[in-house]
Design a protein around this motif. Structure first.
Motif, PDB file in Angstrom:
ATOM      1  N   THR A  92      29.509  37.038  38.393  1.00 25.27           N
ATOM      2  CA  THR A  92      29.068  35.655  38.562  1.00 25.27           C
ATOM      3  C   THR A  92      30.107  34.722  37.954  1.00 25.27           C
ATOM      4  O   THR A  92      30.501  34.892  36.792  1.00 25.27           O
ATOM      5  N   VAL A  93      30.560  33.755  38.734  1.00 22.68           N
ATOM      6  CA  VAL A  93      31.501  32.745  38.237  1.00 22.68           C
ATOM      7  C   VAL A  93      30.700  31.611  37.611  1.00 22.68           C
ATOM      8  O   VAL A  93      29.718  31.138  38.189  1.00 22.68           O
ATOM      9  N   THR A  94      31.112  31.176  36.414  1.00 23.39           N
ATOM     10  CA  THR A  94      30.375  30.164  35.672  1.00 23.39           C
ATOM     11  C   THR A  94      31.287  28.997  35.290  1.00 23.39           C
ATOM     12  O   THR A  94      32.509  29.094  35.384  1.00 23.39           O
ATOM     13  N   SER A  95      30.669  27.908  34.859  1.00 27.96           N
ATOM     14  CA  SER A  95      31.444  26.752  34.400  1.00 27.96           C
ATOM     15  C   SER A  95      31.828  26.952  32.942  1.00 27.96           C
ATOM     16  O   SER A  95      31.268  26.334  32.025  1.00 27.96           O
ATOM     17  N   GLY A  96      32.789  27.834  32.752  1.00 30.51           N
ATOM     18  CA  GLY A  96      33.255  28.179  31.416  1.00 30.51           C
ATOM     19  C   GLY A  96      32.462  29.311  30.807  1.00 30.51           C
ATOM     20  O   GLY A  96      31.346  29.641  31.238  1.00 30.51           O
ATOM     21  N   ALA A  97      33.050  29.925  29.783  1.00 25.58           N
ATOM     22  CA  ALA A  97      32.378  31.023  29.097  1.00 25.58           C
ATOM     23  C   ALA A  97      31.158  30.542  28.325  1.00 25.58           C
ATOM     24  O   ALA A  97      30.182  31.281  28.172  1.00 25.58           O
ATOM     25  N   ILE A 242      36.313  27.313  33.853  1.00 29.22           N
ATOM     26  CA  ILE A 242      35.965  28.376  34.800  1.00 29.22           C
ATOM     27  C   ILE A 242      35.931  29.692  34.037  1.00 29.22           C
ATOM     28  O   ILE A 242      36.945  30.132  33.487  1.00 29.22           O
ATOM     29  N   GLY A 243      34.758  30.306  33.979  1.00 30.77           N
ATOM     30  CA  GLY A 243      34.598  31.611  33.337  1.00 30.77           C
ATOM     31  C   GLY A 243      33.825  32.530  34.256  1.00 30.77           C
ATOM     32  O   GLY A 243      33.540  32.183  35.410  1.00 30.77           O
ATOM     33  N   TYR A 244      33.483  33.691  33.740  1.00 25.00           N
ATOM     34  CA  TYR A 244      32.681  34.604  34.562  1.00 25.00           C
ATOM     35  C   TYR A 244      31.952  35.618  33.696  1.00 25.00           C
ATOM     36  O   TYR A 244      32.301  35.846  32.530  1.00 25.00           O
ATOM     37  N   ALA A 245      30.921  36.199  34.294  1.00 29.91           N
ATOM     38  CA  ALA A 245      30.112  37.221  33.630  1.00 29.91           C
ATOM     39  C   ALA A 245      30.008  38.432  34.543  1.00 29.91           C
ATOM     40  O   ALA A 245      29.819  38.303  35.755  1.00 29.91           O
ATOM     41  N   ILE A 246      30.134  39.610  33.935  1.00 26.99           N
ATOM     42  CA  ILE A 246      29.969  40.883  34.650  1.00 26.99           C
ATOM     43  C   ILE A 246      28.814  41.634  34.005  1.00 26.99           C
ATOM     44  O   ILE A 246      28.788  41.813  32.784  1.00 26.99           O
ATOM     45  N   ALA A 247      27.851  42.045  34.829  1.00 28.14           N
ATOM     46  CA  ALA A 247      26.655  42.704  34.307  1.00 28.14           C
ATOM     47  C   ALA A 247      26.024  43.556  35.395  1.00 28.14           C
ATOM     48  O   ALA A 247      26.271  43.341  36.590  1.00 28.14           O
ATOM     49  N   PRO A 248      25.182  44.529  35.022  1.00 24.96           N
ATOM     50  CA  PRO A 248      24.452  45.315  36.024  1.00 24.96           C
ATOM     51  C   PRO A 248      23.597  44.395  36.904  1.00 24.96           C
ATOM     52  O   PRO A 248      23.254  43.274  36.486  1.00 24.96           O
ATOM     53  N   PRO A 249      23.256  44.836  38.103  1.00 24.70           N
ATOM     54  CA  PRO A 249      22.520  43.965  39.029  1.00 24.70           C
ATOM     55  C   PRO A 249      21.259  43.332  38.444  1.00 24.70           C
ATOM     56  O   PRO A 249      21.004  42.147  38.670  1.00 24.70           O
ATOM     57  N   ALA A 250      20.473  44.095  37.708  1.00 24.34           N
ATOM     58  CA  ALA A 250      19.225  43.540  37.164  1.00 24.34           C
ATOM     59  C   ALA A 250      19.499  42.410  36.183  1.00 24.34           C
ATOM     60  O   ALA A 250      18.805  41.376  36.194  1.00 24.34           O
TER      61      ALA A 250
END
Length: 382
Positions: A92-97, A242-250
């Motif tokens: 998921t791309v986010t507006s910063g970390a 611009i940041g992002y998060a990586i996580a399992p689908p749930a």
């Protein structure tokens, strides 16, 4: 008379970063306080943004982020950490970390949940926990090298523990977690319902032949973790957010529920430009050497001073201990340093919930050589 709502964060004021930057501007001091470079991002990246703006990519991006960028993040993650997250369901791309952190904490923490926080820590963690009704449980990193005391962490875990927040490389101390730290964390959380948020925004700033250790490299941690990173740090574009998060689908599903009501989506031309620029792997692969040279220069220049220093292992921050110079409270000393010497830094007590003062200031060395030389010249005069 209007009865205004009572504050949800009554003890929170303006951040120390804003305070010190404002004081630096007022005093026309060299600002080594707030963590941003004083040099520009790559020109090619600027041209790419302009290209996409001219081509009309100026409307909303998809809520999870531009798919091409998520695909590039997935490819990069596999190259670096041996794991390829699904760009559709795990990136998921986010507006910063900071937005990613807020969304992640809000998605996981419910009223009454306890969250283990290692301090000194980035100042957004605890407010986000409290706004979700959670309870921060603080564990101090062990001096003088700020390593994790896992026995203390174990003692603070209870049946109400829902989340552990990690940060490596660590802001403000520059400490870097090891593979053994990650293994201990995996063992500690095994068989539990404890989740992990791993703040890894300085992943490309690790020095002296060390390697960044990510939760994404450990299958047992990966299934319970949200890893967060930042293009602002990697590409010298902190203002782009611009940041992002990586996580399992749930976990991703729950994080996106929050994200869609925070910012919905981040600027489209910036995402497209970053996706293209990620083809230039050399940029982030060279960052450790790039910033180590700046760290080494700053250390060399400050060495004749009365400050005590342990070389930062990562990030673009260096702690200097000043107890041989003054016994002032670190906030007072930092303000005096700004006014009288003309160099602004961040007092490390600001990163502790109880404002514990160990006589450290944090200096940002993500600056040009001239800036570092001028700042060091003033610091040596103390």
């Amino acid at each position: 008379m209007i009865n205004y709502p009572s504050s949800k964060l009554p003890d929170i004021g303006t951040t120390i970063f804003t305070v010190m930057s404002a004081l630096a501007n007022e005093q026309q001091a060299i600002n080594l306080s707030q963590g941003f470079p004083d040099f520009n991002c790559p020109e090619e990246l600027v041209e790419l943004v302009a290209k996409y703006m001219r081509e009309g990519y100026n409307q909303y991006a998809p809520m999870p982020g531009v798919l091409h960028l998520r695909e590039k993040i997935s490819e990069k993650t596999e190259k670096l950490y041996g794991y390829r997250p699904n760009p559709e369901t795990e990136v998921t791309v986010t507006s910063g970390a900071t937005e990613a952190l807020f969304a992640a904490i809000t998605a996981i923490v419910k009223p009454g949940d306890e969250v283990v926080v290692l301090e000194p820590c980035y100042d957004s963690y605890a407010p986000a926990i409290r706004l979700s009704g959670g309870v921060p449980i603080y564990v101090s990193l062990a001096l003088p090298d700020f390593h994790v005391d896992w026995e203390q962490v174990k003692k603070r875990i209870s049946s109400r523990t829902r989340l552990i927040i990690m940060n490596t490389p660590h802001n403000p101390t520059g400490a870097v977690m090891t593979q053994q730290d990650m293994q201990t964390l995996a063992t500690l959380t095994n068989g539990s319902d404890i989740f992990v948020i791993s703040d890894e925004v300085y992943e490309h700033m690790v020095f002296d032949e060390r390697q960044h250790t990510s939760v994404l490299q450990h299958p047992a941690l990966r299934e319970r973790s949200i890893a967060i990173s930042s293009f602002g740090k990697t590409y010298h574009t902190t203002g782009w957010k611009i940041g992002y998060a990586i996580a399992p689908p749930a976990l991703t599903n729950e994080l996106r529920k929050i994200h869609q009501y925070l910012t919905f989506a981040s600027p489209t031309p910036l995402q497209l430009a970053i996706a293209d620029f990620m083809e230039n792997e050399e940029h982030y692969l060279r960052l450790p050497d790039f910033y180590q040279q700046k760290r080494d220069l700053f250390m060399e220049l400050v060495q004749p001073s009365r400050f005590e220093l342990i070389p930062s292992a990562g990030t673009y921050f260096q702690l200097l201990k000043y107890d041989a110079i003054s016994d002032e409270y670190d906030v007072d000393f930092a303000k005096r340093l700004t006014r009288e010497i003309g160099v602004a830094a961040i007092p490390v007590s600001a990163f502790y919930h109880d404002k514990a003062d160990h006589k450290y200031l944090r200096f940002c060395f993500a600056k040009g050589e001239d800036t570092l030389r001028k700042a060091a010249e003033r610091l040596v005069q103390l």
